[in-house]
Design an enzyme around this catalytic site. Structure first.
Site, PDB file in Angstrom:
ATOM      1  N   HIS A 151      81.923 -30.650 -30.440  1.00 28.10           N
ATOM      2  CA  HIS A 151      81.105 -30.450 -31.635  1.00 28.10           C
ATOM      3  C   HIS A 151      79.725 -31.062 -31.410  1.00 28.10           C
ATOM      4  O   HIS A 151      79.612 -32.206 -30.953  1.00 28.10           O
ATOM      5  CB  HIS A 151      81.770 -31.068 -32.857  1.00 28.10           C
ATOM      6  CG  HIS A 151      82.908 -30.257 -33.390  1.00 28.10           C
ATOM      7  ND1 HIS A 151      84.018 -30.803 -33.993  1.00 28.10           N
ATOM      8  CD2 HIS A 151      83.106 -28.909 -33.405  1.00 28.10           C
ATOM      9  CE1 HIS A 151      84.836 -29.839 -34.370  1.00 28.10           C
ATOM     10  NE2 HIS A 151      84.309 -28.683 -34.022  1.00 28.10           N
ATOM     11  N   GLU A 188      78.669 -34.470 -32.596  1.00 28.82           N
ATOM     12  CA  GLU A 188      79.586 -35.509 -32.135  1.00 28.82           C
ATOM     13  C   GLU A 188      79.320 -35.839 -30.665  1.00 28.82           C
ATOM     14  O   GLU A 188      80.198 -36.308 -29.942  1.00 28.82           O
ATOM     15  CB  GLU A 188      81.024 -35.055 -32.361  1.00 28.82           C
ATOM     16  CG  GLU A 188      81.329 -34.787 -33.833  1.00 28.82           C
ATOM     17  CD  GLU A 188      82.703 -34.168 -34.085  1.00 28.82           C
ATOM     18  OE1 GLU A 188      83.529 -34.147 -33.148  1.00 28.82           O
ATOM     19  OE2 GLU A 188      82.951 -33.726 -35.217  1.00 28.82           O
ATOM     20  N   HIS A 205      86.708 -36.487 -30.597  1.00 31.35           N
ATOM     21  CA  HIS A 205      85.818 -36.063 -31.675  1.00 31.35           C
ATOM     22  C   HIS A 205      85.383 -37.310 -32.452  1.00 31.35           C
ATOM     23  O   HIS A 205      85.809 -38.417 -32.155  1.00 31.35           O
ATOM     24  CB  HIS A 205      86.534 -35.082 -32.608  1.00 31.35           C
ATOM     25  CG  HIS A 205      86.811 -33.749 -31.992  1.00 31.35           C
ATOM     26  ND1 HIS A 205      86.040 -32.636 -32.235  1.00 31.35           N
ATOM     27  CD2 HIS A 205      87.776 -33.345 -31.132  1.00 31.35           C
ATOM     28  CE1 HIS A 205      86.510 -31.601 -31.554  1.00 31.35           C
ATOM     29  NE2 HIS A 205      87.574 -32.008 -30.868  1.00 31.35           N
ATOM     30  N   GLU A 232      89.829 -38.963 -33.351  1.00 34.20           N
ATOM     31  CA  GLU A 232      88.602 -39.042 -34.146  1.00 34.20           C
ATOM     32  C   GLU A 232      88.034 -40.454 -33.979  1.00 34.20           C
ATOM     33  O   GLU A 232      88.485 -41.409 -34.616  1.00 34.20           O
ATOM     34  CB  GLU A 232      88.886 -38.738 -35.611  1.00 34.20           C
ATOM     35  CG  GLU A 232      89.409 -37.321 -35.864  1.00 34.20           C
ATOM     36  CD  GLU A 232      88.329 -36.259 -35.737  1.00 34.20           C
ATOM     37  OE1 GLU A 232      87.143 -36.629 -35.579  1.00 34.20           O
ATOM     38  OE2 GLU A 232      88.672 -35.062 -35.803  1.00 34.20           O
TER      39      GLU A 232
END
Length: 406
Positions: free
Chosen positions: A165, A168, A311, A370
């Protein structure tokens, strides 16, 4: 003493300061008309404060890149302190100046990090650690390389990817910092988080893809000019805004982590995205984007035993997918959570991600991590804290891929 520097396309204050091994505050102080909040205009002339140096005698076979790797300094900094010398034609016995930096590291997470920094750092790491291998596994929409690097020779194969992403992108220098630490520990025989890295790499082959979405990372970090081939489309997809800090997708407005053939149709209906945009558009079909194609083909070729997709943000670990995950997955997730302080989460209502597809097709452990907590893009000031959380998690993931170490 001040050195002149002409701003190049893609330059930022942080990037220039990092290249010359100086504080951003010192660069701003030397250029009082430059504002930290404004993008630099290519062609702008800056004054860069000089660094302290020491003298080095050139040896046979030395090149600019080799010397930069030897002393863990940037080529920009070397050129700046040797402005009277053409460093592309070094001669044995020649004396050159080496800037005194504040770190002996190659990877530096103190500024924006994209495809250029990645390629430079990989080359310097390979010069310092010849056992580190690289492979080009594909290219982005705009032709930037998607590169994999590997360490180790073990039968168990572990894959970690980052930078899928766009906003990110901090996961890319985090993963590259881990690669440098692993290479250094393997060369010196030292431990990381209590693990004997040489022994671990005899059991595990580690494959890293640090930047899956180089076009998107560049867009978030640098914005775009009117010459950009997708200029008008991007403005339209971004609702007329030239600010791209919230952009997650690739350069064609496709969310790469909604691109994989794992109940893709269900995810497309759930997202209900009208078309390309900053996030959540899964594309016209699974694997329509070259970045997702490259990662899928690479995975199919290598047949990994365990994968981790990095991420941001949330400090959570997702480990399951529609009951396809192996019995050991929850136990491994608990170990990763203990190592990092993150929370192991059994996720529902999400499909078409890389981890989802890997679990579905291979029935092996796959994890989405994450990293950190806050608002994307996470601030660079949090880099060291993020790495302290991530490093033991990744070591634990490697150990978990070895049956006798689970």
């Amino acid at each position: 003493m001040l050195h002149p520097y002409v701003v190049q396309t893609g330059d930022t204050l942080l990037r220039i300061a990092r290249s010359y091994g100086i504080n951003p505050e010192a660069l701003l102080a030397a250029n009082p008309r430059v504002l930290a909040s404004e993008r630099l205009t290519p062609g702008l002339l800056l004054a860069v404060p000089a660094q302290p140096t020491f003298t080095y005698r050139v040896n046979a076979g030395d090149t600019l890149l080799r010397i930069a790797a030897l002393f863990a300094v940037s080529t920009h900094a070397l050129i700046a302190v040797n402005s009277h010398i053409d460093l592309t034609f070094l001669q044995q016995g020649q004396l050159i100046c080496i800037p005194v930096g504040d770190s002996d590291r190659i990877v530096n997470g103190r500024a924006e990090y994209g495809a250029r920094e990645l390629e430079t750092d990989i080359e310097q790491l390979r010069n310092s650690y010849p056992f580190l291998l690289r492979r080009r596994i594909g290219q982005s929409v705009m032709g930037k390389p998607i590169t994999a690097i590997s360490l180790g020779e073990g039968a168990s194969k572990v894959h970690i990817n980052a930078g899928m992403h766009a906003n990110e992108w901090i996961t890319t220098p985090l993963l590259m910092t881990f690669a440098e630490d692993m290479a250094r520990a393997a060369a010196s025989g030292t431990r990381i988080c209590g693990a004997d890295i040489r022994s671990l790499l005899r059991l595990v082959t580690l494959w890293l893809v640090p930047l899956v979405n180089p076009d998107g990372a560049e867009l978030v970090q640098e914005g775009m000019s009117e010459e950009h081939p997708y200029y008008h489309e991007l403005l339209d997809w971004n609702r007329g805004s030239t600010r791209f800090s919230k952009w997650k997708a690739n350069i064609r407005g496709v969310d790469l982590n909604d691109q994989f053939p794992a109940f893709w149709e269900v995810e497309a209906e759930r997202r209900d995205a009208a078309g390309p945009g900053p996030r959540d558009y899964p594309g016209p079909q699974p694997l329509s984007e070259p970045e997702a194609q490259a990662l899928a083909a690479f995975t199919e070729e290598e047949q990994f035993d365990l994968v981790v997709a990095l991420h941001t943000q949330g400090q959570e670990i997702y480990w399951n997918y529609r009951g396809y995950e192996p019995p050991a997955a929850e136990l491994i997730a608990a170990k990763l959570a203990k190592a990092s302080g993150y929370k192991s989460v059994k996720l529902t209502g999400s499909d078409a991600g890389y981890k989802d597809w890997f679990i579905q097709d291979y029935r092996k452990p796959g994890f989405t991590v994450e990293v950190g907590y806050g608002v994307n893009p996470l601030p660079l000031s949090s880099f060291h804290d993020l790495y302290d959380e991530l490093k033991p998690l990744l070591i634990t993931a490697m150990e978990a891929a070895v049956p006798d170490m689970l």
